[in-house]
Scaffold this motif. Structure first.
Motif, PDB file in Angstrom:
ATOM      1  N   THR A 134      57.847 -15.999  15.420  1.00  0.00           N
ATOM      2  CA  THR A 134      57.718 -17.429  15.703  1.00  0.00           C
ATOM      3  C   THR A 134      56.294 -17.921  15.418  1.00  0.00           C
ATOM      4  O   THR A 134      55.858 -18.931  15.948  1.00  0.00           O
ATOM      5  CB  THR A 134      58.111 -17.745  17.159  1.00  0.00           C
ATOM      6  OG1 THR A 134      57.431 -16.853  18.049  1.00  0.00           O
ATOM      7  CG2 THR A 134      59.612 -17.609  17.356  1.00  0.00           C
ATOM      8  N   THR A 191      53.162 -17.134  16.183  1.00  0.00           N
ATOM      9  CA  THR A 191      52.115 -17.347  17.183  1.00  0.00           C
ATOM     10  C   THR A 191      50.787 -16.725  16.752  1.00  0.00           C
ATOM     11  O   THR A 191      49.730 -17.116  17.249  1.00  0.00           O
ATOM     12  CB  THR A 191      52.530 -16.760  18.548  1.00  0.00           C
ATOM     13  OG1 THR A 191      52.767 -15.349  18.402  1.00  0.00           O
ATOM     14  CG2 THR A 191      53.785 -17.425  19.078  1.00  0.00           C
ATOM     15  N   ARG A 241      55.442  -2.185  25.087  1.00  0.00           N
ATOM     16  CA  ARG A 241      56.724  -2.651  25.612  1.00  0.00           C
ATOM     17  C   ARG A 241      57.560  -3.284  24.505  1.00  0.00           C
ATOM     18  O   ARG A 241      57.196  -4.311  23.942  1.00  0.00           O
ATOM     19  CB  ARG A 241      56.499  -3.681  26.723  1.00  0.00           C
ATOM     20  CG  ARG A 241      55.618  -3.214  27.878  1.00  0.00           C
ATOM     21  CD  ARG A 241      56.298  -2.167  28.720  1.00  0.00           C
ATOM     22  NE  ARG A 241      55.584  -1.906  29.967  1.00  0.00           N
ATOM     23  CZ  ARG A 241      55.962  -1.033  30.879  1.00  0.00           C
ATOM     24  NH1 ARG A 241      57.071  -0.333  30.693  1.00  0.00           N
ATOM     25  NH2 ARG A 241      55.247  -0.865  31.977  1.00  0.00           N
ATOM     26  N   ALA A 245      49.682 -13.680  17.299  1.00  0.00           N
ATOM     27  CA  ALA A 245      49.143 -12.618  18.160  1.00  0.00           C
ATOM     28  C   ALA A 245      49.103 -11.284  17.435  1.00  0.00           C
ATOM     29  O   ALA A 245      48.221 -10.452  17.698  1.00  0.00           O
ATOM     30  CB  ALA A 245      49.982 -12.504  19.429  1.00  0.00           C
ATOM     31  N   CYS A 246      50.045 -11.058  16.523  1.00  0.00           N
ATOM     32  CA  CYS A 246      50.109  -9.783  15.812  1.00  0.00           C
ATOM     33  C   CYS A 246      48.861  -9.549  14.970  1.00  0.00           C
ATOM     34  O   CYS A 246      48.252  -8.471  15.013  1.00  0.00           O
ATOM     35  CB  CYS A 246      51.366  -9.713  14.948  1.00  0.00           C
ATOM     36  SG  CYS A 246      51.558 -11.095  13.798  1.00  0.00           S
ATOM     37  N   CYS A 305      53.470  -9.251  20.319  1.00  0.00           N
ATOM     38  CA  CYS A 305      54.390 -10.365  20.070  1.00  0.00           C
ATOM     39  C   CYS A 305      55.301 -10.602  21.267  1.00  0.00           C
ATOM     40  O   CYS A 305      55.888  -9.667  21.812  1.00  0.00           O
ATOM     41  CB  CYS A 305      55.230 -10.058  18.827  1.00  0.00           C
ATOM     42  SG  CYS A 305      56.438 -11.341  18.432  1.00  0.00           S
ATOM     43  N   LYS A 306      55.455 -11.853  21.660  1.00  0.00           N
ATOM     44  CA  LYS A 306      56.329 -12.186  22.786  1.00  0.00           C
ATOM     45  C   LYS A 306      57.790 -11.897  22.467  1.00  0.00           C
ATOM     46  O   LYS A 306      58.622 -11.767  23.375  1.00  0.00           O
ATOM     47  CB  LYS A 306      56.158 -13.652  23.170  1.00  0.00           C
ATOM     48  CG  LYS A 306      56.553 -14.643  22.072  1.00  0.00           C
ATOM     49  CD  LYS A 306      56.330 -16.079  22.510  1.00  0.00           C
ATOM     50  CE  LYS A 306      56.746 -17.063  21.423  1.00  0.00           C
ATOM     51  NZ  LYS A 306      56.523 -18.475  21.831  1.00  0.00           N
ATOM     52  N   ASN A 307      58.101 -11.787  21.167  1.00  0.00           N
ATOM     53  CA  ASN A 307      59.463 -11.481  20.732  1.00  0.00           C
ATOM     54  C   ASN A 307      59.626 -10.027  20.301  1.00  0.00           C
ATOM     55  O   ASN A 307      60.691  -9.649  19.825  1.00  0.00           O
ATOM     56  CB  ASN A 307      59.865 -12.386  19.558  1.00  0.00           C
ATOM     57  CG  ASN A 307      59.727 -13.848  19.884  1.00  0.00           C
ATOM     58  OD1 ASN A 307      60.057 -14.287  20.976  1.00  0.00           O
ATOM     59  ND2 ASN A 307      59.208 -14.620  18.937  1.00  0.00           N
ATOM     60  N   GLN A 363      48.703  -0.042  25.936  1.00  0.00           N
ATOM     61  CA  GLN A 363      48.492  -1.411  26.402  1.00  0.00           C
ATOM     62  C   GLN A 363      47.469  -1.344  27.532  1.00  0.00           C
ATOM     63  O   GLN A 363      47.746  -0.757  28.585  1.00  0.00           O
ATOM     64  CB  GLN A 363      49.829  -2.002  26.892  1.00  0.00           C
ATOM     65  CG  GLN A 363      49.800  -3.490  27.132  1.00  0.00           C
ATOM     66  CD  GLN A 363      50.107  -4.295  25.887  1.00  0.00           C
ATOM     67  OE1 GLN A 363      50.077  -3.763  24.795  1.00  0.00           O
ATOM     68  NE2 GLN A 363      50.416  -5.563  26.056  1.00  0.00           N
ATOM     69  N   GLU A 380      46.436  -5.870  26.777  1.00  0.00           N
ATOM     70  CA  GLU A 380      46.142  -6.013  25.354  1.00  0.00           C
ATOM     71  C   GLU A 380      46.399  -4.702  24.618  1.00  0.00           C
ATOM     72  O   GLU A 380      45.941  -3.644  25.073  1.00  0.00           O
ATOM     73  CB  GLU A 380      44.687  -6.418  25.134  1.00  0.00           C
ATOM     74  CG  GLU A 380      44.330  -7.798  25.646  1.00  0.00           C
ATOM     75  CD  GLU A 380      42.912  -8.185  25.270  1.00  0.00           C
ATOM     76  OE1 GLU A 380      42.701  -8.601  24.118  1.00  0.00           O
ATOM     77  OE2 GLU A 380      42.019  -8.048  26.116  1.00  0.00           O
TER      78      GLU A 380
END
Length: 248
Positions: free
Chosen positions: A216, A218, A103, A220-221, A170-172, A69, A73
């Motif tokens: 969800t 978004t 993370r 981002a993946c 991903c936020k999840n 990361q 990013e």
């Protein structure tokens, strides 16, 4: 080029980690990001300081091991590349670069920037295979008709290298892009039809058991994926899962 590096240091999964700052000089724009870390580690070893642990193998954008990361990013500021393909010309003299491990609860830290991504292996083992005999009893080319569109989509899904950028972005901390790519590469081909029902059910259940979050949508993946794996694979996996659930 002079740089200030904020690097996450952590002895093991149970230790409390934190950022440590290092100043680095003499970095050239043509160096890869990992070469820059090699130089840092050489300096640390000369100072009798424990070098920074980070994952790498092929350094050719193939294996997916070099997952870092960088400034928030996965794989850094470029698109369509892995960390080992990132070059230092993307940064400026005097920049501060923050480097962390991916993370996710399902990716526990082993040490420093290295995380345990064996959860991906267990998802793959749950159903990412076919029982069709592919050696010693090969068939003539084109004896099994496959629509070109399906073949192309299958090959595109198969380019996933399992780096985990989708999870990190991903936020999840969802692994649905990875899992759907592994499901799709078989679901689109006749050779994958034998285990189709068991495959999607087992792989999705294993993904959930590993502690990954839910999707969800978004996006981002897909944006951060170094191989550009499409969100359409998630939709396909959902359809396969729904169909398999009724069959079961």
């Amino acid at each position: 080029m002079k740089l200030k590096l904020n690097i996450w240091r952590q002895e093991d999964a149970n230790a409390k980690g934190g950022f440590e700052t290092y100043d680095l000089d003499g970095i050239h724009g043509d160096m890869s990001f990992l070469e820059m870390l090699d130089i840092l580690n050489n300096e640390l070893v000369e100072k009798n300081v424990e070098p920074v642990e980070f994952d790498h193998d092929c350094r050719e954008g193939i294996c997916g091991m070099c997952s870092l990361q960088i400034n928030g990013e996965p794989h850094g500021p470029d698109r369509g590349i892995t960390t080992c393909q990132l070059h230092m010309r993307r940064f400026k003299d005097g920049d501060t670069i923050t480097i962390e491990p991916f993370r996710a609860k399902a990716f526990p830290v082993i040490r420093d920037l290295v995380v345990d991504r064996s959860a991906f292996d267990r998802i793959q083992h749950a159903g990412g295979y076919i029982s069709v005999n592919t050696s010693g009893n090969t068939q003539d080319a084109n004896s099994i008709p496959v629509e070109k569109e399906n073949a192309d989509l299958s090959f595109n899904a198969a380019t996933c290298i399992g780096c985990g950028a989708c999870v990190a972005a991903c936020k999840n901390a969802s692994a649905m892009l990875f899992t759907s790519a592994k499901v799709s590469q078989y679901a689109l081909l006749p050779q994958g039809e034998v285990e189709a029902t068991e495959r999607v059910l087992n792989m999705v259940h294993q993904m959930d058991n590993e502690g990954f979050g839910n999707c969800t949508n978004t996006g981002a993946c897909e944006l951060e994926c170094p191989k550009g794996i499409s969100l359409e694979n998630i939709a396909r996996m959902n359809r396969e899962y729904l169909s398999a659930s009724f069959k079961g």
